[in-house]
Write an enzyme that holds these catalytic residues in place. Sequence first.
Site, PDB file in Angstrom:
ATOM      1  N   ASP A 155       0.862  -1.165   0.000  1.00  0.00           N
ATOM      2  CA  ASP A 155       0.000   0.000   0.000  1.00  0.00           C
ATOM      3  C   ASP A 155       0.919   1.242   0.000  1.00  0.00           C
ATOM      4  OD1 ASP A 155      -2.168   1.778   0.823  1.00  0.00           O
ATOM      5  OD2 ASP A 155      -1.223   1.674   2.798  1.00  0.00           O
ATOM      6  N   ASP A 157       0.081   5.205   1.197  1.00  0.00           N
ATOM      7  CA  ASP A 157      -0.016   6.066   2.387  1.00  0.00           C
ATOM      8  C   ASP A 157       0.014   5.249   3.670  1.00  0.00           C
ATOM      9  OD1 ASP A 157      -1.188   7.561   0.095  1.00  0.00           O
ATOM     10  OD2 ASP A 157      -1.500   9.123   1.597  1.00  0.00           O
TER      11      ASP A 157
HETATM   12  P1  IMP Z   1      -3.319   4.249  -0.033  1.00  0.00           P
HETATM   13  O1  IMP Z   1      -3.139   4.262   1.446  1.00  0.00           O
HETATM   14  O2  IMP Z   1      -2.005   4.188  -0.768  1.00  0.00           O
HETATM   15  O3  IMP Z   1      -4.277   3.211  -0.507  1.00  0.00           O
HETATM   16  O4  IMP Z   1      -3.882   5.695  -0.454  1.00  0.00           O
HETATM   17  C1  IMP Z   1      -5.095   6.197   0.035  1.00  0.00           C
HETATM   18  C2  IMP Z   1      -5.126   7.703  -0.093  1.00  0.00           C
HETATM   19  O5  IMP Z   1      -4.930   8.108  -1.442  1.00  0.00           O
HETATM   20  C3  IMP Z   1      -6.469   8.286   0.252  1.00  0.00           C
HETATM   21  O6  IMP Z   1      -6.618   8.454   1.631  1.00  0.00           O
HETATM   22  C4  IMP Z   1      -6.443   9.618  -0.475  1.00  0.00           C
HETATM   23  O7  IMP Z   1      -5.855  10.612   0.350  1.00  0.00           O
HETATM   24  C5  IMP Z   1      -5.531   9.393  -1.668  1.00  0.00           C
HETATM   25  N1  IMP Z   1      -6.252   9.386  -2.959  1.00  0.00           N
HETATM   26  C6  IMP Z   1      -5.956  10.181  -3.994  1.00  0.00           C
HETATM   27  N2  IMP Z   1      -6.747   9.906  -5.041  1.00  0.00           N
HETATM   28  C7  IMP Z   1      -7.569   8.905  -4.669  1.00  0.00           C
HETATM   29  C8  IMP Z   1      -8.610   8.194  -5.342  1.00  0.00           C
HETATM   30  O8  IMP Z   1      -8.918   8.409  -6.519  1.00  0.00           O
HETATM   31  N3  IMP Z   1      -9.217   7.230  -4.627  1.00  0.00           N
HETATM   32  C9  IMP Z   1      -8.875   6.955  -3.348  1.00  0.00           C
HETATM   33  N4  IMP Z   1      -7.905   7.591  -2.693  1.00  0.00           N
HETATM   34  C10 IMP Z   1      -7.251   8.580  -3.335  1.00  0.00           C
HETATM   35 MG    MG Z   2      -2.706   3.177   3.372  1.00  0.00          MG
END
Ligand code: IMP
Ligand code: MG
Length: 429
Positions: A155, A157
């Site tokens: 993942d 973030d």
């Molecule tokens: P992950 O933790 O890498 O899955 O990223 C999630 C974060 O990506 C979300 O909390 C958003 O801040 C950001 N994000 C940016 N664009 C999108 C989108 O199109 N869908 C969902 N999350 C997005």
């Molecule tokens: Mg995440």
Amino acid sequence: MTSRYRVEYALKTHRRDQFIEWIKGLLAVPFVLYSQPQGVFEGKGMSSNAQACEEAHRRYSEIFHDVELMIDDHIAHQNDPANPFPSKLKLLVPPLGIFFTRLPLEAAFKYQDSKRHISSRRFVSPSFNDVRLILNSAQVMAVTTGGNLQLATFDGDVTLYDDGQSLEPTSPIIPRIIGTSPSPPSPIGIVTAAGYTTADKYYARLHGLLDAIATSPALTPSQRQSLIIMGGEANYLFEFAPSSPDLLAPVPLVRWLTPEMAAWDEGDIAELLDVAEAALRDCIATLRLPATLLRKDRAVGIVAEPPSARIPRESLEETVLVVQKMLEVSRVGRQRRVPFCAFNGGRDVFVDIGDKSWGVAVCQRWFGGGLPGGMIPGDRTLHVGDQFLSAGANDFRARSVGTTAWIASPTETVDLLDELAELMGTKTS
Ligand code: IMP
Ligand code: MG
């Protein structure tokens, strides 16, 4: 009744992992019976203290050994389609899903106890985080047993970088990812909800890693191709492209879309996003959220407005649950023709088309083309993420296609990669 149910649901179901809570409950008994808090009043090195620690260690180990055997029994049930009855573990923990590997929990407990000194504690019982980390250790031990891990997906973030940040060149994760395994490096997929249609946006988030891959003298050209980025959960695939300024190139849909995904109807997708958008707008108004709506071609979300504003955690959770329910009862949601994922991103809420089970499965196919079955199997895949609560979390869905590790910060990802490297190094030496 209704409100009691709502309170229970809101307070418990989506904010607890019932398997971890159940194990915590088992460990609480020896903690209460054998820990000796009064020992702190005695002198250092008192033999009774040392004995109490040993006793707690032995009892905790026994519990993990017994749970390990119950998981073996659960796996035997899962692999026997002729057996209609649930396993004992499933009866005790009803939400339990499938296991792709057995879990050497006793060994994992001993490893984590040597690092966290769980059995030496006399006032703080084995915690949620202790159990979560023991499960992670057991999982990395299992995926490296009898051979190496074949695919690691991450993942973005909170897993690779702090929420909303980027993977900077100084991140300690980078050398560990590039060297995740002895040669050849195991393929890596970054499976993030962050959904962008162009490579420059992903370069901005991941430039530290991409630049390191481009310039590392240790990697061959084919090893550089062992990284793909799956964005928007399962919507945009990028591969490493050394000659592109962003070091990434979009992969045309025909090269990666599965037949099931190709069957998702554009009209259904638009309808689903319309329902989600209306529900999100309603939440902004009802909860007076300092937020604005963001509609994309494969997602709709709310983000803080002004960007410095902080939407309260309770409001984010309420929004996810409202949108989820509205989608479930909608025409397009009831027909289940298009999967979607509504989740709380910590500072925002998004509804994406598809989910990470599809994203990880695309990575399994991309790298497993030459294998029997055309994909890397679930028991050789590890997805590392931070969102594993059953509702309002997006990494949770990856559990249906492979093994997973639940981390809480990029620092924990570093620890996990070190554990993995140690295990793989031991296997190859
Ligand atoms: P992950 O933790 O890498 O899955 O990223 C999630 C974060 O990506 C979300 O909390 C958003 O801040 C950001 N994000 C940016 N664009 C999108 C989108 O199109 N869908 C969902 N999350 C997005
Ligand atoms: Mg995440």
